[in-house]
Design an enzyme around this catalytic site. Structure first.
Site, PDB file in Angstrom:
ATOM      1  N   SER A 123       2.106  -6.467   0.059  1.00  0.00           N
ATOM      2  CA  SER A 123       3.214  -7.044  -0.702  1.00  0.00           C
ATOM      3  C   SER A 123       2.836  -7.149  -2.165  1.00  0.00           C
ATOM      4  CB  SER A 123       3.504  -8.434  -0.144  1.00  0.00           C
ATOM      5  OG  SER A 123       4.338  -9.168  -1.017  1.00  0.00           O
ATOM      6  N   TYR A 147       0.520 -17.360   2.472  1.00  0.00           N
ATOM      7  CA  TYR A 147       1.002 -16.049   2.926  1.00  0.00           C
ATOM      8  C   TYR A 147       0.376 -14.941   2.082  1.00  0.00           C
ATOM      9  CZ  TYR A 147       4.129 -11.993   3.036  1.00  0.00           C
ATOM     10  OH  TYR A 147       4.621 -10.710   3.089  1.00  0.00           O
ATOM     11  N   LYS A 151      -2.254 -11.612   2.928  1.00  0.00           N
ATOM     12  CA  LYS A 151      -2.070 -10.192   2.566  1.00  0.00           C
ATOM     13  C   LYS A 151      -3.297  -9.677   1.804  1.00  0.00           C
ATOM     14  CE  LYS A 151       1.870  -9.331   4.400  1.00  0.00           C
ATOM     15  NZ  LYS A 151       1.972  -8.424   5.541  1.00  0.00           N
TER      16      LYS A 151
HETATM   17  P1  NAD Z   1      10.162  -9.230  10.120  1.00  0.00           P
HETATM   18  O1  NAD Z   1       9.833 -10.653  10.435  1.00  0.00           O
HETATM   19  O2  NAD Z   1      11.586  -8.807  10.246  1.00  0.00           O
HETATM   20  O3  NAD Z   1       9.267  -8.253  11.008  1.00  0.00           O
HETATM   21  C1  NAD Z   1       7.982  -8.609  11.454  1.00  0.00           C
HETATM   22  C2  NAD Z   1       7.936  -8.305  12.946  1.00  0.00           C
HETATM   23  O4  NAD Z   1       6.647  -8.611  13.441  1.00  0.00           O
HETATM   24  C3  NAD Z   1       8.931  -9.144  13.760  1.00  0.00           C
HETATM   25  O5  NAD Z   1       9.646  -8.286  14.628  1.00  0.00           O
HETATM   26  C4  NAD Z   1       8.048 -10.112  14.524  1.00  0.00           C
HETATM   27  O6  NAD Z   1       8.618 -10.448  15.778  1.00  0.00           O
HETATM   28  C5  NAD Z   1       6.760  -9.327  14.658  1.00  0.00           C
HETATM   29  N1  NAD Z   1       5.543 -10.124  14.795  1.00  0.00           N
HETATM   30  C6  NAD Z   1       5.102 -11.132  13.992  1.00  0.00           C
HETATM   31  N2  NAD Z   1       3.947 -11.609  14.436  1.00  0.00           N
HETATM   32  C7  NAD Z   1       3.624 -10.885  15.538  1.00  0.00           C
HETATM   33  C8  NAD Z   1       2.522 -10.899  16.444  1.00  0.00           C
HETATM   34  N3  NAD Z   1       1.517 -11.793  16.332  1.00  0.00           N
HETATM   35  N4  NAD Z   1       2.506  -9.992  17.439  1.00  0.00           N
HETATM   36  C9  NAD Z   1       3.500  -9.110  17.584  1.00  0.00           C
HETATM   37  N5  NAD Z   1       4.575  -9.057  16.783  1.00  0.00           N
HETATM   38  C10 NAD Z   1       4.624  -9.938  15.766  1.00  0.00           C
HETATM   39  O7  NAD Z   1       9.618  -8.944   8.656  1.00  0.00           O
HETATM   40  P2  NAD Z   1       9.834  -7.673   7.712  1.00  0.00           P
HETATM   41  O8  NAD Z   1      10.623  -8.108   6.545  1.00  0.00           O
HETATM   42  O9  NAD Z   1      10.268  -6.504   8.498  1.00  0.00           O
HETATM   43  O10 NAD Z   1       8.342  -7.484   7.201  1.00  0.00           O
HETATM   44  C11 NAD Z   1       7.477  -6.532   7.782  1.00  0.00           C
HETATM   45  C12 NAD Z   1       6.142  -6.580   7.063  1.00  0.00           C
HETATM   46  O11 NAD Z   1       6.351  -6.342   5.674  1.00  0.00           O
HETATM   47  C13 NAD Z   1       5.427  -7.928   7.160  1.00  0.00           C
HETATM   48  O12 NAD Z   1       4.045  -7.681   7.283  1.00  0.00           O
HETATM   49  C14 NAD Z   1       5.731  -8.577   5.834  1.00  0.00           C
HETATM   50  O13 NAD Z   1       4.732  -9.502   5.462  1.00  0.00           O
HETATM   51  C15 NAD Z   1       5.742  -7.369   4.910  1.00  0.00           C
HETATM   52  N6  NAD Z   1       6.526  -7.585   3.688  1.00  0.00           N
HETATM   53  C16 NAD Z   1       7.842  -7.940   3.766  1.00  0.00           C
HETATM   54  C17 NAD Z   1       8.570  -8.160   2.610  1.00  0.00           C
HETATM   55  C18 NAD Z   1      10.028  -8.576   2.665  1.00  0.00           C
HETATM   56  O14 NAD Z   1      10.525  -9.087   1.670  1.00  0.00           O
HETATM   57  N7  NAD Z   1      10.738  -8.372   3.775  1.00  0.00           N
HETATM   58  C19 NAD Z   1       7.958  -8.002   1.361  1.00  0.00           C
HETATM   59  C20 NAD Z   1       6.614  -7.607   1.311  1.00  0.00           C
HETATM   60  C21 NAD Z   1       5.912  -7.398   2.489  1.00  0.00           C
HETATM   61  N1  UFG Z   2      16.690 -16.529  -5.599  1.00  0.00           N
HETATM   62  C1  UFG Z   2      17.743 -17.353  -5.910  1.00  0.00           C
HETATM   63  N2  UFG Z   2      18.425 -17.940  -4.886  1.00  0.00           N
HETATM   64  C2  UFG Z   2      18.088 -17.751  -3.573  1.00  0.00           C
HETATM   65  C3  UFG Z   2      17.006 -16.904  -3.279  1.00  0.00           C
HETATM   66  C4  UFG Z   2      16.312 -16.313  -4.319  1.00  0.00           C
HETATM   67  O1  UFG Z   2      18.076 -17.556  -7.075  1.00  0.00           O
HETATM   68  O2  UFG Z   2      18.743 -18.328  -2.681  1.00  0.00           O
HETATM   69  C5  UFG Z   2      15.979 -15.857  -6.707  1.00  0.00           C
HETATM   70  C6  UFG Z   2      14.504 -16.200  -6.795  1.00  0.00           C
HETATM   71  O3  UFG Z   2      14.312 -17.356  -7.570  1.00  0.00           O
HETATM   72  C7  UFG Z   2      13.926 -14.930  -7.410  1.00  0.00           C
HETATM   73  C8  UFG Z   2      14.841 -13.820  -6.878  1.00  0.00           C
HETATM   74  O4  UFG Z   2      16.033 -14.465  -6.461  1.00  0.00           O
HETATM   75  O5  UFG Z   2      14.074 -14.971  -8.806  1.00  0.00           O
HETATM   76  C9  UFG Z   2      14.231 -13.070  -5.690  1.00  0.00           C
HETATM   77  O6  UFG Z   2      13.857 -14.023  -4.696  1.00  0.00           O
HETATM   78  P1  UFG Z   2      13.481 -13.568  -3.205  1.00  0.00           P
HETATM   79  O7  UFG Z   2      13.206 -14.810  -2.444  1.00  0.00           O
HETATM   80  O8  UFG Z   2      14.513 -12.637  -2.670  1.00  0.00           O
HETATM   81  O9  UFG Z   2      12.154 -12.701  -3.406  1.00  0.00           O
HETATM   82  P2  UFG Z   2      10.756 -13.115  -4.019  1.00  0.00           P
HETATM   83  O10 UFG Z   2      10.491 -12.152  -5.123  1.00  0.00           O
HETATM   84  O11 UFG Z   2      10.669 -14.544  -4.329  1.00  0.00           O
HETATM   85  O12 UFG Z   2       9.803 -12.907  -2.763  1.00  0.00           O
HETATM   86  C10 UFG Z   2       9.412 -11.634  -2.352  1.00  0.00           C
HETATM   87  C11 UFG Z   2       9.095 -11.619  -0.855  1.00  0.00           C
HETATM   88  C12 UFG Z   2       7.891 -12.459  -0.568  1.00  0.00           C
HETATM   89  C13 UFG Z   2       6.755 -12.097  -1.469  1.00  0.00           C
HETATM   90  C14 UFG Z   2       7.193 -12.180  -2.901  1.00  0.00           C
HETATM   91  C15 UFG Z   2       6.074 -11.798  -3.824  1.00  0.00           C
HETATM   92  O13 UFG Z   2      10.183 -12.098  -0.104  1.00  0.00           O
HETATM   93  O14 UFG Z   2       7.482 -12.221   0.772  1.00  0.00           O
HETATM   94  O15 UFG Z   2       8.290 -11.299  -3.093  1.00  0.00           O
HETATM   95  O16 UFG Z   2       6.358 -10.847  -4.711  1.00  0.00           O
HETATM   96  F1  UFG Z   2       5.709 -12.936  -1.287  1.00  0.00           F
END
Ligand code: NAD
Ligand code: UFG
Length: 335
Positions: A123, A147, A151
């Site tokens: 991330s 979190y 990572k």
């Molecule tokens: P998500 O929660 O939709 O998907 C994660 C999946 O992993 C889920 O289906 C959950 O059931 C499964 N899971 C969690 N722990 C588990 C375990 N111990 N054993 C088996 N399954 C397990 O999340 P996502 O948004 O699809 O994110 C996927 C990956 O990308 C994650 O590693 C997350 O940290 C990373 N990531 C997400 C974002 C974002 O904004 N969505 C940003 C940066 C990184």
């Molecule tokens: N925001 C709002 N209102 C909301 C939600 C978000 O104004 O209800 C704003 C936040 O303040 C930020 C922007 O929208 O300025 C984006 O916020 P998000 O929560 O969508 O995303 P973030 O960038 O905060 O977080 C993402 C991932 C995290 C990761 C982080 C680090 O969701 O998992 O980026 O870069 F850790």
């Protein structure tokens, strides 16, 4: 290739399964469904007209891992993790155990089976409070919450492990802000409870499930005062995983890549883009800054272009349209 996708029922995992199956790969999924639904996998199969193998279980369970790695798995794409920043501050041990212990268990199982390739969901959070934007992969790494610490630690553990294995390769993919959904509207992001992230919140306001958006702060040093992020369409992200797994097959060692568009949008610009793309109004209130948020974070994605031959193709309008098609067609998600 036969690829094991941990967390494949989740948001990014399910979209990646679609692209992997469409590219002709064989797919197995290991997911404990703690934040997802098996319905997502049924829809992946319906979209692609192909089947995948699903093992329901936890990545910390060695027996389930061994089962999931059967059948000639050649590479693993590792999405399974807990990902809520706020929750990680309240329950850090749950995050350390699930994410870090889970990743160690996965590497142990891969080593035991001789599976050499790992693509890891990292991330942009590993850049902490970036001093300048856009950030490239050489920028200093730091953490601002548990979190993010998981990572960063997992990146380091994967680097050490892959260096110890002759022939092993690992790709660390640092996602910026994944949004949007499959263009069919049949799979998408289905957050449990109140969404933490901007785009699902905006979509739930537009569909009438929530009353108003809270905009967290308009006094940041950005052009309109609201936070700026690099939003990336989940289908572009999914395509990058196919490139990454193919790259891992041809390159040894451990490399990190930013996955973003290189273009930042403020919260108010996202609201406007969403309203224009969908014709829906998104009422909002300006509120105080959310603790832990940074003013701006955008990617320099050029390394991924050079090394993976990948770049983002879908713009903010497509991100909003596809998020809306999913949300309006599935107002309660997969429920
Ligand atoms: P998500 O929660 O939709 O998907 C994660 C999946 O992993 C889920 O289906 C959950 O059931 C499964 N899971 C969690 N722990 C588990 C375990 N111990 N054993 C088996 N399954 C397990 O999340 P996502 O948004 O699809 O994110 C996927 C990956 O990308 C994650 O590693 C997350 O940290 C990373 N990531 C997400 C974002 C974002 O904004 N969505 C940003 C940066 C990184
Ligand atoms: N925001 C709002 N209102 C909301 C939600 C978000 O104004 O209800 C704003 C936040 O303040 C930020 C922007 O929208 O300025 C984006 O916020 P998000 O929560 O969508 O995303 P973030 O960038 O905060 O977080 C993402 C991932 C995290 C990761 C982080 C680090 O969701 O998992 O980026 O870069 F850790």
């Amino acid at each position: 290739m036969h690829i094991l996708v941990t967390g494949g029922a989740g948001y990014i995992g399910s979209h990646t399964c679609v692209v992997l199956l469409e590219a002709g790969h064989e797919v197995s999924v290991l997911d404990n469904l703690c934040n997802s639904s098996a319905e997502a996998l049924r829809r992946v199969e319906a979209i692609t007209g192909r089947s995948l193998r699903f093992v329901e279980g936890d990545i910390r369970d060695p027996a389930k891992l061994a089962q999931a790695l059967e059948g000639g798995v050649e590479a693993v794409i590792h999405f399974a993790a807990l990902k809520a920043v706020g929750e990680s501050c309240e329950q850090p041990l749950a995050y350390f155990d699930n994410n870090i212990s889970g990743t160690i268990a996965l590497m142990q199982a891969m080593e035991a089976k001789g599976v050499p390739r790992l693509v890891f969901s990292s991330s942009a959070t590993v850049y902490g409070e970036a001093k300048t934007n856009p950030v490239d992969e050489q920028a200093p790494l730091s953490v601002t919450n548990p979190y993010g610490r998981t990572k960063l630690v997992m990146e380091q553990l994967i680097g050490d492990w892959s260096a110890s294995q002759s022939g092993a390769s690992a790709v660390l993919l640092r996602y910026f802000n994944p949004v949007g959904a499959h263009p069919s509207g049949r799979i998408g992001e289905d957050p449990q409870g109140e969404p933490n992230n901007l785009m699902p919140y905006v979509a739930q306001v537009a569909v009438g499930r929530r009353e108003r958006l809270r905009v967290y702060g308009n006094d940041y040093p950005t052009p309109d005062g609201t936070g700026v992020r690099d939003y990336i369409h989940v289908m572009d992200l999914a395509r990058a995983h196919v490139r990454a797994v193919e790259y891992a097959a041809g390159n040894r060692g451990c490399r990190a890549f930013n996955l973003g568009t290189g273009r930042g949008y403020s919260v108010l610009e996202v609201i406007t883009a969403f309203e224009e793309a969908t014709g829906r109004l998104v009422p909002y209130d300006i509120e105080a800054r959310r603790p832990g948020d940074v003013a701006a974070l955008t990617a320099d994605p050029s390394l991924a272009q050079v090394e993976l031959g990948w770049r983002a193709e879908l713009d903010i309008a497509a991100m909003c349209e596809d998020a809306w098609r999913w949300q309006s067609g599935n107002p309660e998600g997969y429920a």
